[in-house]
Design a protein around this motif. Structure first.
Motif, PDB file in Angstrom:
ATOM      1  N   LEU A  33     -26.426  -2.352 -38.891  1.00 20.21           N
ATOM      2  CA  LEU A  33     -28.092  -1.739 -38.857  1.00 20.21           C
ATOM      3  C   LEU A  33     -28.079  -0.953 -40.352  1.00 20.21           C
ATOM      4  O   LEU A  33     -29.375  -0.934 -41.017  1.00 20.21           O
ATOM      5  CB  LEU A  33     -28.193  -0.630 -37.742  1.00 20.21           C
ATOM      6  N   LEU A  34     -27.222  -0.101 -40.621  1.00 18.33           N
ATOM      7  CA  LEU A  34     -27.398   0.520 -42.163  1.00 18.33           C
ATOM      8  C   LEU A  34     -27.831  -0.222 -43.153  1.00 18.33           C
ATOM      9  O   LEU A  34     -28.475  -0.131 -44.035  1.00 18.33           O
ATOM     10  CB  LEU A  34     -26.057   1.246 -42.221  1.00 18.33           C
ATOM     11  N   SER A  35     -27.094  -1.630 -43.025  1.00 16.65           N
ATOM     12  CA  SER A  35     -27.268  -2.443 -44.155  1.00 16.65           C
ATOM     13  C   SER A  35     -28.687  -2.917 -44.484  1.00 16.65           C
ATOM     14  O   SER A  35     -29.125  -3.252 -45.595  1.00 16.65           O
ATOM     15  CB  SER A  35     -26.144  -3.804 -44.156  1.00 16.65           C
ATOM     16  N   TRP A  36     -29.556  -2.759 -43.539  1.00 17.51           N
ATOM     17  CA  TRP A  36     -31.079  -3.330 -43.526  1.00 17.51           C
ATOM     18  C   TRP A  36     -31.516  -2.391 -44.602  1.00 17.51           C
ATOM     19  O   TRP A  36     -32.518  -2.664 -45.489  1.00 17.51           O
ATOM     20  CB  TRP A  36     -31.594  -3.281 -42.174  1.00 17.51           C
ATOM     21  N   SER A  37     -31.391  -0.855 -44.306  1.00 15.94           N
ATOM     22  CA  SER A  37     -31.977  -0.095 -45.132  1.00 15.94           C
ATOM     23  C   SER A  37     -31.493  -0.163 -46.716  1.00 15.94           C
ATOM     24  O   SER A  37     -32.259  -0.078 -47.771  1.00 15.94           O
ATOM     25  CB  SER A  37     -31.793   1.332 -44.983  1.00 15.94           C
ATOM     26  N   ILE A  38     -30.094  -0.367 -46.915  1.00 14.11           N
ATOM     27  CA  ILE A  38     -29.383  -0.572 -48.225  1.00 14.11           C
ATOM     28  C   ILE A  38     -30.102  -1.731 -49.075  1.00 14.11           C
ATOM     29  O   ILE A  38     -30.633  -1.702 -50.179  1.00 14.11           O
ATOM     30  CB  ILE A  38     -27.880  -0.692 -48.089  1.00 14.11           C
ATOM     31  N   ASP A  39     -30.204  -2.764 -48.226  1.00  9.35           N
ATOM     32  CA  ASP A  39     -30.841  -4.195 -48.636  1.00  9.35           C
ATOM     33  C   ASP A  39     -32.099  -4.062 -49.410  1.00  9.35           C
ATOM     34  O   ASP A  39     -32.465  -4.515 -50.191  1.00  9.35           O
ATOM     35  CB  ASP A  39     -30.768  -5.294 -47.644  1.00  9.35           C
ATOM     36  N   VAL A  40     -32.941  -3.177 -48.552  1.00  9.26           N
ATOM     37  CA  VAL A  40     -34.464  -2.965 -48.982  1.00  9.26           C
ATOM     38  C   VAL A  40     -34.232  -2.090 -50.169  1.00  9.26           C
ATOM     39  O   VAL A  40     -35.045  -2.327 -51.281  1.00  9.26           O
ATOM     40  CB  VAL A  40     -35.231  -2.274 -47.922  1.00  9.26           C
ATOM     41  N   ALA A  41     -33.572  -1.190 -50.361  1.00  4.45           N
ATOM     42  CA  ALA A  41     -33.435  -0.249 -51.400  1.00  4.45           C
ATOM     43  C   ALA A  41     -33.123  -0.946 -52.745  1.00  4.45           C
ATOM     44  O   ALA A  41     -33.449  -0.757 -53.710  1.00  4.45           O
ATOM     45  CB  ALA A  41     -32.623   0.838 -51.146  1.00  4.45           C
ATOM     46  N   LYS A  42     -32.325  -1.864 -52.600  1.00  4.25           N
ATOM     47  CA  LYS A  42     -31.707  -2.632 -53.554  1.00  4.25           C
ATOM     48  C   LYS A  42     -32.691  -3.627 -54.173  1.00  4.25           C
ATOM     49  O   LYS A  42     -32.718  -4.055 -55.538  1.00  4.25           O
ATOM     50  CB  LYS A  42     -30.469  -3.571 -53.185  1.00  4.25           C
ATOM     51  N   PRO A 117     -39.292  -4.290 -48.945  1.00  5.14           N
ATOM     52  CA  PRO A 117     -39.362  -3.593 -50.140  1.00  5.14           C
ATOM     53  C   PRO A 117     -40.758  -3.139 -50.333  1.00  5.14           C
ATOM     54  O   PRO A 117     -40.947  -2.443 -51.072  1.00  5.14           O
ATOM     55  CB  PRO A 117     -38.711  -4.633 -50.917  1.00  5.14           C
ATOM     56  N   ASP A 118     -41.936  -4.136 -50.181  1.00  2.80           N
ATOM     57  CA  ASP A 118     -43.161  -3.940 -50.395  1.00  2.80           C
ATOM     58  C   ASP A 118     -43.756  -2.672 -49.696  1.00  2.80           C
ATOM     59  O   ASP A 118     -44.422  -1.958 -50.269  1.00  2.80           O
ATOM     60  CB  ASP A 118     -44.032  -5.096 -49.958  1.00  2.80           C
ATOM     61  N   ASP A 119     -43.192  -2.275 -48.552  1.00  2.00           N
ATOM     62  CA  ASP A 119     -43.575  -0.956 -47.907  1.00  2.00           C
ATOM     63  C   ASP A 119     -43.229   0.468 -48.923  1.00  2.00           C
ATOM     64  O   ASP A 119     -43.998   1.136 -49.037  1.00  2.00           O
ATOM     65  CB  ASP A 119     -42.851  -0.948 -46.479  1.00  2.00           C
ATOM     66  N   VAL A 120     -41.966   0.028 -49.383  1.00  2.72           N
ATOM     67  CA  VAL A 120     -41.313   1.025 -50.391  1.00  2.72           C
ATOM     68  C   VAL A 120     -42.190   1.080 -51.595  1.00  2.72           C
ATOM     69  O   VAL A 120     -42.868   2.281 -52.083  1.00  2.72           O
ATOM     70  CB  VAL A 120     -39.981   0.963 -50.549  1.00  2.72           C
ATOM     71  N   ARG A 121     -42.584  -0.122 -52.288  1.00  2.00           N
ATOM     72  CA  ARG A 121     -43.458  -0.045 -53.499  1.00  2.00           C
ATOM     73  C   ARG A 121     -44.748   0.385 -53.227  1.00  2.00           C
ATOM     74  O   ARG A 121     -45.333   1.251 -53.986  1.00  2.00           O
ATOM     75  CB  ARG A 121     -43.590  -1.573 -53.925  1.00  2.00           C
ATOM     76  N   ALA A 122     -45.429   0.125 -51.894  1.00  2.43           N
ATOM     77  CA  ALA A 122     -46.707   0.657 -51.858  1.00  2.43           C
ATOM     78  C   ALA A 122     -46.837   2.302 -51.689  1.00  2.43           C
ATOM     79  O   ALA A 122     -47.748   2.938 -52.138  1.00  2.43           O
ATOM     80  CB  ALA A 122     -46.996   0.073 -50.277  1.00  2.43           C
TER      81      ALA A 122
END
Length: 233
Positions: A33-42, A117-122
């Motif tokens: 589960l943790l890896s999903w957030s790491i992968d988005v941030a990367k 990643p687009d959610d973060v970029r937004a």
């Protein structure tokens, strides 16, 4: 960087989950589960560092293998009653002592795996364009507050005085709630804010319900697995 200012992403992930033991590293869609957030941030080029704040050795191992840095959270900030904001303040103080002075902090809860990643970029784009101090992601409220009730000595009454809970959904005022997927805020303001991650002038990014799933228990894992299966098919 964002406008030449440093950006760090923080994923808080303590090890003491009671609802699902080992929740933050439980497999989901073929990876922890943790890896999903790491992968988005990367995948967000504006982010300069990815930090996992944890008290758990197994979580630290997963985070490190995924490409994140590990900062150990003190035990008193990893209890059931501990607040994420206090862990963040402690982390920022540690980073300050090391010479790290980020302008922005991106908080990515480990339990919201379907953000993109687009959610973060937004959120980052809105910060710049709107001149905000913090931005958070929201979804339409699961229960419109005009349909909420409370019990007073066993007697039900509407939660909002004057509300008419019988109105059709289309006639109710729009209501939204935080979905916990992304928070971005000015690091220096967090140190001055006692209670909230939503500091200063606040902006909102609306996310759809299907990407706003927050994992709290085993049923939530099954729901997200089903959503992942549907999207893959």
């Amino acid at each position: 960087m964002l406008n030449r200012k440093r950006v760090i992403a923080v994923v808080p992930a303590r090890g003491g989950s009671k609802s699902v033991p080992g929740k933050n590293i439980r497999p989901l869609g073929g990876k922890p589960l943790l890896s999903w957030s790491i992968d988005v941030a990367k995948q967000v080029q504006e982010i300069d560092r990815i930090i996992i704040s944890t008290d758990d050795a197994q979580i630290a191992e997963v985070g490190r293998s995924g490409g994140a840095e590990i900062y150990t959270r003190p035990a008193h900030l990893a209890t059931d009653e501990a607040l994420v904001i206090d862990a963040l303040k402690e982390l920022l103080a540690t980073l300050h002592s090391e010479g790290e002075e980020p302008e922005w902090v991106v908080l990515l809860e480990a339990t919201c795996p379907l953000r993109t990643p687009d959610d973060v970029r937004a959120c980052l784009k809105l910060l710049v364009e709107g001149g905000y101090d913090s931005v958070a992601t929201f979804k339409e409220a699961e229960l419109n507050p005009h349909r909420a009730w409370r019990l007073v000595d066993g007697v039900p009454e509407v939660f909002i005085s004057g509300a008419v809970p019988w109105l059709p959904r289309q006639k109710l005022p729009k209501a939204y709630q935080l979905n916990g997927a992304v928070y971005v805020f000015r690091a220096r303001l967090l140190a001055e804010e006692a209670k909230s991650l939503l500091v200063g002038r606040l902006g909102a990014v609306l996310m759809p319900r299907d990407r706003s799933q927050d994992i709290d228990d085993s049923v939530d894992f099954m729901i997200v697995e089903a959503l992942l299966g549907k999207s893959n098919s």
